[in-house]
Design an enzyme around this catalytic site. Sequence first.
Site, short mmCIF file in Angstrom:
data_model
loop_
_atom_site.label_atom_id
_atom_site.label_comp_id
_atom_site.label_asym_id
_atom_site.label_seq_id
_atom_site.Cartn_x
_atom_site.Cartn_y
_atom_site.Cartn_z
N GLY A 136 -16.70 37.57 -10.24
CA GLY A 136 -15.43 37.84 -9.60
C GLY A 136 -15.45 37.60 -8.10
O GLY A 136 -14.53 37.01 -7.52
N THR A 137 -16.51 38.05 -7.44
CA THR A 137 -16.58 37.93 -5.98
C THR A 137 -16.54 36.46 -5.56
O THR A 137 -15.79 36.08 -4.65
CB THR A 137 -17.86 38.61 -5.45
OG1 THR A 137 -17.86 39.97 -5.90
CG2 THR A 137 -17.94 38.58 -3.94
N THR B 26 -26.91 23.41 -10.95
CA THR B 26 -27.11 23.45 -12.41
C THR B 26 -26.46 24.71 -12.98
O THR B 26 -26.61 25.80 -12.42
CB THR B 26 -28.62 23.41 -12.74
OG1 THR B 26 -29.14 22.20 -12.16
CG2 THR B 26 -28.88 23.42 -14.23
N GLN C 86 -10.59 43.11 -13.69
CA GLN C 86 -10.56 44.33 -14.53
C GLN C 86 -9.71 44.14 -15.78
O GLN C 86 -9.84 44.90 -16.73
CB GLN C 86 -9.99 45.51 -13.72
CG GLN C 86 -10.90 45.99 -12.62
CD GLN C 86 -12.16 46.68 -13.15
OE1 GLN C 86 -12.19 47.23 -14.24
NE2 GLN C 86 -13.22 46.64 -12.36
N SER D 74 -14.59 38.06 -14.52
CA SER D 74 -16.03 38.29 -14.44
C SER D 74 -16.56 38.81 -15.77
O SER D 74 -16.03 39.79 -16.32
CB SER D 74 -16.29 39.33 -13.33
OG SER D 74 -17.64 39.64 -13.29
N CYS E 251 -18.64 49.60 -5.80
CA CYS E 251 -19.09 49.04 -4.53
C CYS E 251 -18.82 49.98 -3.36
O CYS E 251 -19.42 49.85 -2.31
CB CYS E 251 -18.40 47.71 -4.28
SG CYS E 251 -18.16 46.80 -5.79
N ASN F 130 -8.93 48.24 -9.89
CA ASN F 130 -10.21 48.71 -10.42
C ASN F 130 -10.41 50.22 -10.26
O ASN F 130 -11.22 50.81 -10.96
CB ASN F 130 -11.38 47.98 -9.75
CG ASN F 130 -11.25 47.91 -8.25
OD1 ASN F 130 -10.24 47.43 -7.73
ND2 ASN F 130 -12.24 48.38 -7.54
N HIS G 72 -19.24 40.47 -16.80
CA HIS G 72 -19.84 41.79 -17.05
C HIS G 72 -18.82 42.91 -17.18
O HIS G 72 -19.16 44.05 -17.47
CB HIS G 72 -20.91 42.13 -16.00
CG HIS G 72 -20.40 42.49 -14.64
ND1 HIS G 72 -20.40 43.79 -14.18
CD2 HIS G 72 -19.89 41.75 -13.63
CE1 HIS G 72 -19.92 43.82 -12.93
NE2 HIS G 72 -19.61 42.59 -12.58
N1 PLP Z 1 -12.47 42.17 -8.33
C1 PLP Z 1 -12.32 43.36 -8.95
C2 PLP Z 1 -10.95 43.90 -9.19
C3 PLP Z 1 -13.43 44.08 -9.37
O1 PLP Z 1 -13.28 45.26 -9.98
C4 PLP Z 1 -14.73 43.54 -9.12
C5 PLP Z 1 -15.94 44.31 -9.49
O2 PLP Z 1 -15.93 45.53 -9.55
C6 PLP Z 1 -14.83 42.30 -8.49
C7 PLP Z 1 -13.68 41.64 -8.10
C8 PLP Z 1 -16.16 41.67 -8.23
O3 PLP Z 1 -16.66 41.11 -9.44
P1 PLP Z 1 -18.21 40.73 -9.59
O4 PLP Z 1 -18.95 42.00 -9.76
O5 PLP Z 1 -18.26 39.86 -10.81
O6 PLP Z 1 -18.58 39.96 -8.38
#
Ligand code: PLP
Length: 389
Positions: A69-70, A237, A179, A199, A325, A151, A201
Site C-alpha cells: 500500500g505505501t 525482478t 483496508q 495491499s 503505524c 483504517n 497482507h
Molecule cells: N493505506 C492504508 C489505509 C493502510 O491501512 C495501510 C496499512 O496499514 C497502508 C496504506 C500501508 O500499506 P502497507 O502496509 O502495505 O504498506
Amino acid sequence: MIYLDNAATTKICEKAVKAMEPYLKEEYGNPSGIYSIGRKTREQVEKVRWIIAKSLNCKPENIFFTSGGTESDNWVLDNGAYLGNHIITSKIEHHAILNKCKQLENEGIKVTYVDVDKNGFVDMEQIKTDYKDGFENPVRTSLVSIMLANNEIGTIEPIRNIAMVAHRKGVLFHTDAVQAFGHIPIDVNYLGVDMLSASSHKFNGPKGVGFLYVRNPKEMMPLIYGGGQEKGKRGGTENVAGIIGMGAAVEDSMRNMSARYNKEKNLRDYMVKRILGEIPNVSLNGHHTNRLPGNASFTFDGINGTSLVVIMDEEGVCISAGSACAASAEKPSHVISALGIPKEKAYGTIRITIGHENTRKEIDYTVEKLKAGVKELRAKSWKLSWKIM
Ligand code: PLP
C-alpha cells in the site's frame, strides 16, 4: 491468543502458503527468462494479474505489482506532483499518503487537506470547490486522493461521488483501498476511479506485496527505472512468490466475501452492543453502519487507550490503540482528532478489528476483559486525581 487487530495485518491463509511454496523452492525461474522455468513463472505472475483484474472489473494491463500500500500510494502522489502542483486529500488518510504529501509540500507542491465530519465523511463542499485551474495563478490541481475506507474508524467514503466531482473538474482521482479490497466488493468502473491502491497482507495474503490499478497507464510516470518489468513502469525482478500468494488470497477472499462480511459484521455488531451497553461512558467512533464489517473503534472516558492495550495483551488479546503505524506515537491519532474529539478524550481510544476466523466465544472473553480493564484504569486515575487534589 485472541487476535483482534486485523486492520494492522491478517494471518496468511493456507491457500496462499501452499501456492507460494513451489516458487520459494523448485520454481525459481526469473519471469523474464525465455527458457521453460522462466516462462512458467511468467505465466503464473500474469495469471495473478488476470485474477486481480477480474476482481476489480478491469483489464490485466491496468494492474501493476508493487511492494504494498505505501509504495502504491507514494507512486500515485509522485505522479500527481509530476502532472501539476496541487493535490487534494483528506485529514484522515493513512500516513502513506499524509507523510508523502508533507515531503511534496517541502518540494513546493500545494496540498489541501479536506476536513471530515464527526462520522469521518469527507466534506463534499470542500471537495467540490478547492480546485485550482492554473488560469488566475500558476497553481493547477492534478490529483484528488481520498481513501475508500478508513483504517482506524472503518468509515466508507462516498468514492463514486467524489470521483465524479474530480472528473467534472478534469482532475485524476485515486483511492487508497488498502483496508477495503478483499473485504467489500469494488468495481473500478462503477466507482469511476483512475487509480486504486491495495495491499496483500490486509486480506490474508503475504506481506510486502500489493498492487496499483491504473486506468490509463500512459498517464503514469515510471516509479522505478530498471529492467523494463511492469511495462517499464516499475523495474526490478518481480516478487514471484509474493505475487502468487497474493493471487491465491484474492481468489479466496472473492469466493468467500459475502459469508465473511456477514460473519464479521454480526460479531462486530454483537460486540459493539455489549460494550456500549455494559461499559459506562464509552462511544463508538465512525459511522454506525456505513463502515467496514470487522471494524470497531471506541473512545472510553478517563482512561489511556495504550494502557488498556497493554492490559488486554496480558490477558492474551491483541487490540490496538490506533493504527499500527501510529501506535507508539505520543500525539493522539490524527483521525480521532479530525472527528472533533478533544485531545484529553482522544487518548482513550482503542481499535478492535475482527477477522473471519474470530468466534463469538473470543468476543465474549474480550468484552469481559475490557470491562475489567476499563474499571481498573478508571479506579487508578480516580485515585490519582484524589491524591493531586
Ligand atoms: N493505506 C492504508 C489505509 C493502510 O491501512 C495501510 C496499512 O496499514 C497502508 C496504506 C500501508 O500499506 P502497507 O502496509 O502495505 O504498506
